[in-house]
Motif scaffolding. Structure first.
Motif, mmCIF file in Angstrom:
data_model
loop_
_atom_site.group_PDB
_atom_site.id
_atom_site.type_symbol
_atom_site.label_atom_id
_atom_site.label_comp_id
_atom_site.label_asym_id
_atom_site.label_seq_id
_atom_site.Cartn_x
_atom_site.Cartn_y
_atom_site.Cartn_z
ATOM 1 N N VAL A 170 0.836 -1.203 0.000
ATOM 2 C CA VAL A 170 0.000 0.000 0.000
ATOM 3 C C VAL A 170 0.868 1.250 0.000
ATOM 4 C CG1 VAL A 170 -1.692 1.310 1.324
ATOM 5 C CG2 VAL A 170 -1.927 -1.176 1.126
ATOM 6 N N ALA A 171 1.893 1.262 0.838
ATOM 7 C CA ALA A 171 2.772 2.437 0.918
ATOM 8 C C ALA A 171 3.500 2.690 -0.383
ATOM 9 C CB ALA A 171 3.779 2.240 2.056
ATOM 10 N N CYS A 172 3.799 1.629 -1.127
ATOM 11 C CA CYS A 172 4.580 1.771 -2.354
ATOM 12 C C CYS A 172 3.708 2.123 -3.557
ATOM 13 C CB CYS A 172 5.352 0.477 -2.622
ATOM 14 S SG CYS A 172 6.315 0.473 -4.146
ATOM 15 N N ASP A 173 2.495 1.568 -3.636
ATOM 16 C CA ASP A 173 1.707 1.648 -4.861
ATOM 17 C C ASP A 173 0.739 2.817 -4.913
ATOM 18 O OD1 ASP A 173 3.008 -0.599 -5.627
ATOM 19 O OD2 ASP A 173 1.370 -1.987 -5.248
ATOM 20 N N ILE A 174 0.522 3.512 -3.807
ATOM 21 C CA ILE A 174 -0.466 4.596 -3.780
ATOM 22 C C ILE A 174 0.197 5.886 -3.312
ATOM 23 C CG2 ILE A 174 -2.589 5.420 -2.684
ATOM 24 C CD1 ILE A 174 -3.619 2.666 -2.561
ATOM 25 N N ASP A 175 -0.176 6.985 -3.945
ATOM 26 C CA ASP A 175 0.228 8.305 -3.468
ATOM 27 C C ASP A 175 -0.664 8.645 -2.277
ATOM 28 O OD1 ASP A 175 0.920 10.898 -3.008
ATOM 29 O OD2 ASP A 175 0.598 11.606 -5.060
ATOM 30 N N LEU A 176 -0.175 8.361 -1.073
ATOM 31 C CA LEU A 176 -1.019 8.395 0.117
ATOM 32 C C LEU A 176 -1.501 9.795 0.460
ATOM 33 C CD1 LEU A 176 0.935 5.829 2.313
ATOM 34 C CD2 LEU A 176 -1.193 5.466 1.062
ATOM 35 N N SER A 177 -0.653 10.807 0.284
ATOM 36 C CA SER A 177 -1.075 12.173 0.617
ATOM 37 C C SER A 177 -2.222 12.617 -0.280
ATOM 38 C CB SER A 177 0.110 13.135 0.497
ATOM 39 O OG SER A 177 0.635 13.119 -0.823
ATOM 40 N N THR A 178 -2.129 12.299 -1.572
ATOM 41 C CA THR A 178 -3.213 12.644 -2.499
ATOM 42 C C THR A 178 -4.470 11.846 -2.185
ATOM 43 O OG1 THR A 178 -1.594 13.146 -4.222
ATOM 44 C CG2 THR A 178 -3.862 12.777 -4.923
ATOM 45 N N PHE A 179 -4.287 10.576 -1.864
ATOM 46 C CA PHE A 179 -5.450 9.741 -1.543
ATOM 47 C C PHE A 179 -6.175 10.276 -0.323
ATOM 48 C CE2 PHE A 179 -7.406 6.310 0.860
ATOM 49 C CZ PHE A 179 -8.197 5.717 -0.101
ATOM 50 N N LEU A 180 -5.443 10.671 0.706
ATOM 51 C CA LEU A 180 -6.089 11.161 1.917
ATOM 52 C C LEU A 180 -6.772 12.500 1.663
ATOM 53 C CD1 LEU A 180 -6.354 10.026 4.761
ATOM 54 C CD2 LEU A 180 -4.442 11.468 5.455
ATOM 55 N N ALA A 181 -6.144 13.366 0.851
ATOM 56 C CA ALA A 181 -6.751 14.659 0.545
ATOM 57 C C ALA A 181 -8.049 14.500 -0.237
ATOM 58 C CB ALA A 181 -5.762 15.518 -0.241
ATOM 59 N N ASN A 182 -8.115 13.471 -1.099
ATOM 60 C CA ASN A 182 -9.306 13.238 -1.923
ATOM 61 C C ASN A 182 -10.136 12.072 -1.402
ATOM 62 O OD1 ASN A 182 -8.414 15.266 -3.677
ATOM 63 N ND2 ASN A 182 -7.200 13.811 -4.864
ATOM 64 N N PHE A 183 -10.010 11.775 -0.114
ATOM 65 C CA PHE A 183 -10.617 10.568 0.442
ATOM 66 C C PHE A 183 -12.103 10.482 0.134
ATOM 67 C CE2 PHE A 183 -12.752 8.252 3.859
ATOM 68 C CZ PHE A 183 -12.029 7.068 3.884
ATOM 69 N N PHE A 184 -12.842 11.576 0.265
ATOM 70 C CA PHE A 184 -14.299 11.536 0.144
ATOM 71 C C PHE A 184 -14.779 11.482 -1.304
ATOM 72 C CE2 PHE A 184 -13.560 13.212 4.360
ATOM 73 C CZ PHE A 184 -14.469 12.499 5.123
ATOM 74 N N LEU A 409 19.596 1.960 1.839
ATOM 75 C CA LEU A 409 18.712 1.639 0.721
ATOM 76 C C LEU A 409 17.267 1.970 1.070
ATOM 77 C CD1 LEU A 409 20.161 -1.868 -0.269
ATOM 78 C CD2 LEU A 409 20.710 0.347 -1.293
ATOM 79 N N ASP A 410 16.454 2.178 0.032
ATOM 80 C CA ASP A 410 15.025 2.381 0.267
ATOM 81 C C ASP A 410 14.368 1.034 0.545
ATOM 82 O OD1 ASP A 410 14.158 1.116 -2.303
ATOM 83 O OD2 ASP A 410 15.176 2.850 -3.171
ATOM 84 N N GLY A 411 13.095 1.081 0.957
ATOM 85 C CA GLY A 411 12.397 -0.134 1.356
ATOM 86 C C GLY A 411 12.277 -1.160 0.241
ATOM 87 N N VAL A 412 12.090 -0.705 -1.004
ATOM 88 C CA VAL A 412 11.951 -1.641 -2.119
ATOM 89 C C VAL A 412 13.258 -2.387 -2.354
ATOM 90 C CG1 VAL A 412 11.501 -1.831 -4.588
ATOM 91 C CG2 VAL A 412 10.136 -0.267 -3.202
ATOM 92 N N SER A 413 14.379 -1.682 -2.326
ATOM 93 C CA SER A 413 15.674 -2.332 -2.536
ATOM 94 C C SER A 413 15.989 -3.295 -1.394
ATOM 95 C CB SER A 413 16.774 -1.272 -2.654
ATOM 96 O OG SER A 413 16.537 -0.412 -3.751
ATOM 97 N N GLN A 414 15.663 -2.904 -0.159
ATOM 98 C CA GLN A 414 15.866 -3.808 0.974
ATOM 99 C C GLN A 414 15.040 -5.081 0.800
ATOM 100 O OE1 GLN A 414 14.688 -1.282 4.220
ATOM 101 N NE2 GLN A 414 16.742 -0.464 4.529
#
Length: 696
Positions: A170-184, A409-414
């Motif tokens: 979820v953290a990798c595949d979604i732009d979370l800040s945009t999703f939360l701003a447009n949640f409704f 390293l970032d989470g994906v590389s780890q």
């Protein structure tokens, strides 16, 4: 000045006006003033550029019309619309902007525990926020209330996003800040699936009714919108597969995954967003292009992953050469992981066939080719992409090497490095396991044990199986020490005195159930060497029993943590009363998961090792009544397939399914009675029982 038609009084009363001054109707009604609106008529608002180009009717909603919103396209109006009229959608958009700007302040002023109580209470009474209920009074007669967003949903997802319990996918595949701003205004399927993820993450703080209510709503919403393919719908399906796998609903997860691939292909997401097809049909932003690529590569990776564990009943082929990699991925790791997955599938195909003779089992052409394939895999993995250690290197120094390799390293590389390491070394154990079994099942004085040709092959298989399993034990010892908010329960003081602080690199949610599959394969090798292999064979390979015992305890502790993640996690990780105890404290939740058979089997392995007095220190500190060599009652480990009822309860529908694993126990029994359920297990048991009849 053009006089409008009609006067204000006639227009309000919907009456025909004779356009006189005053008009006849106003005279009859004795209206004091007959007034005409002398302002010019408002010119019609032009459509957006995209709707005009496709000759489609535009709903004129600013800033994004309905057609552009569904197509994830840029919506551009002519300059004449710089100050459009305020519409209901405009008001909604402005409220969302206010929400996104103020949500941090709102969230910080309310304690997280209070938010969870609000969610729990609101779900139990099936109450929506009064303001939302009033605003949607008419809509609820047409739209199912389960599809409508609530403030409770928003608060739950906001806490989930800001916690360390969030799923890596979820953290990798979604732009979370945009999703939360447009949640409704997000599509209902993705919004509700993420609510279900969040409820599952806080499973131990919410009631079961609340958790399963969110999961029921997510399944219902996805099923209702299945006929509306979109990128967001593909994302929702993928995340729903995750939840269903974790709750033991493997049949439903397989069905949803098949729908996911079919929808991805129907949307032509197997073509890169820069392909001529997409340039001609839509105008995607760079963010949308990246989401498109991430979802495609996630599906490609999951196809390989699920086929490795025997979950794919029909093959799917995605041409990975047609889609560019997203910015946070590299083609090299995926290519190696795909090759490793193909290797495991081939090894499982070979091992499911029962050999006709001992000679065939030791030096068959298929096994020789399998070994060559395995060596080729290792040669193709760059040194920085795999975690390697040796028995001669002190643990402290090994952990420093692992820290330097993963820290920056970032989470994906780890994740790629850890997955590659576990996948390769567990494949080594899988390859050599049948021949390792021969060292215990062949009778003493057997020709195959005394012949230099055959004995050297058996010694090599035993040594490689044990060494690689112990190496993975050292790797996961480090990984557990580097897990945030987690304290290792296994006592390492006898072998490890740290000279530096190991950084906390990974959140607990980082560890997924796929890791437990590889851990199970390594656990079988160590358990068999500790409990079944004769002492003379252990001596010939220099077997380190202490390291093997600790590695097995580490594996038990790790699968407990993964099982806890699948059940939603807890603020306190379950502890073990004694590092070598055969009966560790159970989780508060006994809900079966996709790895429950693996967890049960590894716990039984540790118990058998303990009861056979292999752990000398534990034997001295444990009452003799608990260290007797007992035999388990006959038990066949199988996977229970669950289904969600209308009341929101998980009920078993089948209990005789083969559990997910690279391979089962290949005919052996843990504690003399625990078996693995699979089609090939009965044949292997017959083979071991009649091994003495195959002597030359």
């Amino acid at each position: 000045m053009v006089r409008p038609n009609p006067c204000n009084t006639c227009r309000i009363n919907s009456r025909k006006c004779d356009q006189n001054q005053p008009c006849g109707n106003c005279v009859k009604s004795r209206v004091a003033h007959c007034v005409y609106d002398v302002s010019p008529k408002t010119p019609p608002r032009p459509s957006c550029a995209r709707c005009r180009s496709f000759h489609k009717k535009c709903d004129l909603v600013a800033p994004t019309c309905g057609r552009c919103f569904k197509a994830y396209a840029d919506c551009v109006y002519p300059p004449a619309m710089n100050t459009p009229e305020k519409t209901h959608q405009d008001i909604t958009d402005s409220s969302h902007e206010t929400t996104s700007q103020a949500h941090n302040v709102f969230y910080e002023t309310i304690q997280p525990t209070l938010l969870l109580k609000i969610v729990d209470a609101a779900t139990a009474t099936e109450d929506m926020v009064p303001g939302v209920r009033d605003a949607a009074a008419h809509a609820t007669s047409l739209v199912d209330p389960d599809f409508l967003p609530t403030l409770q949903d928003y608060c739950l997802v906001a806490r989930y996003i800001q916690s360390n319990k969030i799923s890596p996918e979820v953290a990798c595949d979604i732009d979370l800040s945009t999703f939360l701003a447009n949640f409704f205004i997000e599509p209902p399927p993705l919004r509700m699936v993420l609510c279900a993820h969040a409820a599952k993450a806080f499973h131990h703080e919410l009631s079961n009714d609340t958790v399963y209510s969110y999961y029921r709503r997510a399944r219902k919403t996805v099923s209702q919108f299945m006929d509306k393919p979109s990128l967001r719908m593909v994302q929702a399906l993928l995340f729903l597969v995750q939840i269903s796998d974790g709750t033991g609903q493997s049949e439903f997860a397989d069905l949803i995954f098949r729908y996911t691939i079919e929808m991805l292909l129907s949307l032509r997401m197997d073509l890169d967003p820069d392909h001529a097809f997409w340039r001609a049909t839509s105008n995607l932003t760079e963010i949308q292009k990246e989401e498109h690529r991430r979802i495609f590569w996630r599906c490609a990776f999951w196809i390989k992953l699920r086929s490795t564990f025997g979950q794919i009943t029909q093959p799917y082929v995605l041409d990975v050469n047609q889609v560019q990699l997203p910015r946070n991925l590299q083609r090299g790791p995926f290519t190696i992981l795909a090759a490793g997955s193909d290797f495991v599938v081939n090894a499982r195909r070979i091992h499911t066939k029962i050999p006709s003779s001992i000679h065939e089992m030791i030096v068959s052409h298929e096994l020789i080719e399998l070994n060559a394939h395995l060596m080729g895999l290792m040669a193709g993995i760059p040194a920085p992409m795999i975690l390697i250690s040796t028995r001669e290197t002190p643990l402290d120094q090994q952990f420093k090497i692992f820290t330097n390799q993963l820290m920056h390293l970032d989470g994906v590389s780890q994740f790629n490095i850890i997955t590659l390491s576990l996948g390769y070394f567990s494949s080594v154990c899988l390859t050599h396991r049948p021949r390792m079994y021969l060292t215990a099942f062949l009778p003493s004085g057997s020709f195959y044990l005394t012949s230099p040709q055959y004995a050297s092959e058996l010694i090599s298989s035993l040594a490689q199986s044990v060494d690689t399993a112990q190496h993975i034990g050292r790797v996961f010892m480090f990984l557990l020490l580097a897990t945030q908010e987690y304290n290792l329960k296994t006592n390492l003081s006898s072998i490890f005195q740290p000279t530096f602080d190991i950084p906390k690199l990974f959140p607990p949610s980082f560890w997924t159930w796929g890791c437990a599959i590889g851990i199970f394969e390594c656990s079988i090798s160590l358990w068999f060497a500790l409990c079944k292999v004769p002492p003379e064979w252990k001596h010939r390979i220099g077997f380190d029993e202490t390291a093997a015992k600790l590695s097995l305890l580490i594996f038990r502790e790790f699968v407990d943590l993964v099982q806890l993640n699948l059940r939603g996690g807890s603020e306190s990780v379950p502890t073990h009363s004694n590092s070598a105890s055969p009966n560790p404290v159970n989780d508060r939740d006994a809900t079966p998961t996709v790895i429950s058979p693996i967890v049960t089997c590894i716990h039984a392995m540790v118990s058998e090792v303990f009861e056979l007095h292999i752990f000398e220190a534990s034997r001295e500190s444990t009452p003799s009544s608990t260290t007797t060599n007992t035999v388990a009652e006959p038990l066949e480990l199988s996977m229970t397939v669950l289904s969600l009822t209308e009341k929101g309860e998980l009920k078993p529908i089948r209990t005789q399914e083969s559990p997910y694993a690279m391979m089962g126990l290949l005919g052996v029994e843990v504690k003399g009675g625990i078996r693995w359920r699979a089609g090939y297990e009965k044949g292997w048991r017959h083979f071991w029982r009649n091994l003495h009849l195959m002597e030359r």
